[in-house]
Motif scaffolding. Structure first.
Motif, short mmCIF file in Angstrom:
data_model
loop_
_atom_site.label_atom_id
_atom_site.label_comp_id
_atom_site.label_asym_id
_atom_site.label_seq_id
_atom_site.Cartn_x
_atom_site.Cartn_y
_atom_site.Cartn_z
N TYR A 123 0.86 -1.18 0.00
CA TYR A 123 0.00 0.00 0.00
C TYR A 123 0.89 1.23 0.00
N ASP A 124 0.60 2.21 -0.87
CA ASP A 124 1.41 3.41 -1.05
C ASP A 124 0.52 4.62 -0.84
N SER A 125 0.89 5.51 0.10
CA SER A 125 0.04 6.66 0.40
C SER A 125 0.18 7.79 -0.60
N ASN A 126 1.28 7.80 -1.39
CA ASN A 126 1.54 8.91 -2.30
C ASN A 126 2.31 8.36 -3.50
N GLY A 142 -2.46 4.37 -3.56
CA GLY A 142 -2.61 3.23 -4.44
C GLY A 142 -2.00 1.99 -3.82
N SER A 143 -2.17 0.87 -4.51
CA SER A 143 -1.60 -0.38 -4.03
C SER A 143 -1.09 -1.17 -5.23
N SER A 144 -0.17 -2.09 -4.96
CA SER A 144 0.41 -2.88 -6.03
C SER A 144 0.62 -4.31 -5.58
N TRP A 145 0.64 -5.21 -6.56
CA TRP A 145 0.99 -6.61 -6.35
C TRP A 145 2.28 -6.89 -7.11
N SER A 146 3.18 -7.62 -6.49
CA SER A 146 4.49 -7.84 -7.10
C SER A 146 4.89 -9.31 -7.01
N ILE A 147 5.61 -9.76 -8.04
CA ILE A 147 6.26 -11.06 -8.03
C ILE A 147 7.73 -10.83 -8.37
N ALA A 177 21.44 -2.36 -12.58
CA ALA A 177 20.03 -2.40 -12.18
C ALA A 177 19.22 -1.45 -13.05
N TYR A 178 18.06 -1.92 -13.50
CA TYR A 178 17.05 -1.06 -14.10
C TYR A 178 15.97 -0.88 -13.05
N ILE A 179 15.71 0.36 -12.65
CA ILE A 179 14.88 0.66 -11.49
C ILE A 179 13.68 1.46 -11.93
N SER A 180 12.48 1.03 -11.59
CA SER A 180 11.28 1.74 -12.00
C SER A 180 11.00 2.91 -11.07
N GLN A 181 10.20 3.85 -11.56
CA GLN A 181 10.06 5.14 -10.91
C GLN A 181 9.41 5.06 -9.53
N ASP A 182 8.63 4.06 -9.25
CA ASP A 182 7.95 3.99 -7.96
C ASP A 182 8.82 3.35 -6.88
N ASP A 183 10.08 3.05 -7.20
CA ASP A 183 10.91 2.25 -6.31
C ASP A 183 11.94 3.08 -5.57
N SER A 222 9.39 24.77 -2.08
CA SER A 222 8.34 23.94 -1.49
C SER A 222 7.60 23.10 -2.52
N ARG A 223 7.74 23.41 -3.80
CA ARG A 223 7.02 22.63 -4.82
C ARG A 223 7.50 21.19 -4.85
N TYR A 224 8.71 20.91 -4.33
CA TYR A 224 9.23 19.57 -4.31
C TYR A 224 8.85 18.81 -3.03
N ASN A 225 8.31 19.50 -2.04
CA ASN A 225 8.07 18.87 -0.74
C ASN A 225 6.98 17.79 -0.82
N TYR A 226 7.20 16.71 -0.10
CA TYR A 226 6.19 15.66 0.00
C TYR A 226 6.51 14.76 1.17
#
Length: 414
Positions: free
Chosen positions: A45-48, A60-65, A130-136, A397-401
């Motif tokens: 589960y990902d809050s942002n 959002g949420s994700s399933w991974s193998i 390593a090839y790394i996806s953006q959500d990682d 502040s536009r980068y803050n999260y």
């Protein structure tokens, strides 16, 4: 699993957890090779999802193998290690904008003919891709939190000579590349770079507990910033700055065993970074430190820190100073079946030079992680991890999260 199951090894608690994990035996290939295949299945589960400061940022949420393997070939005085992994994941939302695959591999080689700490040679070689996806971005890669599809490649090695029980010296070299996938339909561009380093170290064993050290290295950088792809309000795009930079570092310190259970290394000195082919220079005190405390047979603690200069990856025509500090603790319970880890990581970036006034800002990234792993039997373990990250800058502040994630999963290992 390279992402969540070994999360502690990607943070400060790496060496600690390695001591307490109940590893499956794998299977033998001949007399000297052991191969350990695995596959992990987990839910997150990902809050942002977008690492966005906007109020409309979506969870959002994700399933991974995640299948992969590790392998070791051990001879009398040398060892070869290898590993590879693949991860496929799918999000419940934003599927069109989320890359769905990670993959990577690593190789290592060590050799030594040293005898009981006396004179001899030792060699260490390593390589990884390593090839790394953006959500990682939350769990890995120095806590950058940038969030971008990217490739990373590293190659390095060191050769050490112990002349006698007192004197030793070593030389080292490395190559590093980070390359961002700049898809203008998804996000603003990033500026990747390559770096090569060469250096050496001399040490003198002053006592049973103290090793006096002197180290120096030189670095060269080539950045993917041949032209400005951002531009500023009122400024045309296409402005250019040299993509070549270089720098050097000299540090002195001690590596010591305070007791049989506490060991640490503290180095400090001076660094110079000549950004843009020497057009803009930065100088300052830099440090590197590490410590390990084996508090008991079940408790271990580790501390690591460092500082250095590099080209900015986010802002065009900018160089930054990075200060890192990580602390971690690991505890094993239930006769070694249950392992708990906690680590806290802090990263501070200071823009030493900026082409644009709006790029002159500092930022702080704080990441905390908690993990539990329970080994049910030789083949199956279950795990859960919770992660939180906060990115803050008063001037930009536009980068803050902030962002937190919770994962539950299981891992099958032969």
């Amino acid at each position: 699993m390279k992402k969540l199951f070994l999360i502690a090894s990607l943070a400060a608690v790496a060496a600690v957890q390695a001591d307490v994990m109940d590893r499956p035996s794998g299977f033998k290939v001949g007399q000297r090779m052991t191969v350990r295949p695995y596959v992990s299945l987990y839910y997150t589960y990902d809050s942002n999802v977008d690492s966005s400061h906007h109020s409309d940022s979506r969870n959002g949420s994700s399933w991974s193998i995640n299948p992969g393997f590790t392998a070791d070939y051990i001879a009398e005085n040398w060892k070869v290690g290898a590993g590879a992994y693949y991860r496929h994941h799918t999000y419940s939302r934003n599927q069109s904008n989320m890359n769905q695959n990670d993959f990577g591999q690593n190789l290592s080689y060590t050799w030594s003919n040293e005898k009981d700490g006396g004179k001899g040679w030792s060699l260490n070689l390593r390589e990884s891709y390593a090839y790394i996806s953006q959500d990682d971005d939350l769990s890995n890669h120095e806590g950058r939190g940038i969030g971008r599809d990217r490739q990373q490649f590293q190659l390095g090695g060191s050769l050490q000579r112990r002349f006698n029980e007192k004197w030793h010296a070593s030389g080292s070299a490395s190559y590093y590349l980070i390359d961002y996938d700049n898809d203008s339909n998804k996000y603003a561009p990033m500026y990747g770079w390559t770096r090569w380093t060469a250096g050496g170290q001399v040490g003198y064993v002053a006592s049973q507990w103290t090793d006096l050290l002197l180290a120096a290295n030189y670095q060269g950088y080539t950045q993917d910033n041949d032209r400005d792809r951002h531009g500023e309000s009122g400024d045309p795009r296409g402005r250019r700055i040299s993509d070549e930079s270089k720098g050097w570092t000299v540090q002195a310190g001690i590596g010591t065993h305070a007791t049989e259970r506490i060991s640490y290394r503290v180095m400090g000195g001076w660094s110079r970074f000549e950004y843009g082919d020497g057009a803009h220079n930065s100088d300052g005190f830099t440090y590197s430190l590490s410590g390990l405390w084996k508090m008991s047979d079940t408790w271990n603690m580790m501390l690591m820190g460092s500082s250095y200069y590099q080209p900015s990856e986010r802002e065009y025509g900018s160089s930054v100073r990075v200060d890192l500090l990580s602390w971690g603790v690991a505890h094993t319970m239930v006769r070694g079946k249950l392992n708990a880890t906690f680590d806290l990581n802090y990263r501070h970036e200071t823009h030493e030079y900026t082409e644009y006034e709006s790029s002159d800002y500092d930022c702080d990234v704080v990441t905390g992680r908690v993990g539990l792993n329970y080994t049910l039997n030789r083949f199956l373990s279950v795990f859960t991890t919770a992660e939180y990250q906060n990115w803050a800058s008063h001037d930009q502040s536009r980068y803050n999260y902030d962002r937190w994630r919770l994962s539950l999963g299981m891992r099958f290992t032969y």
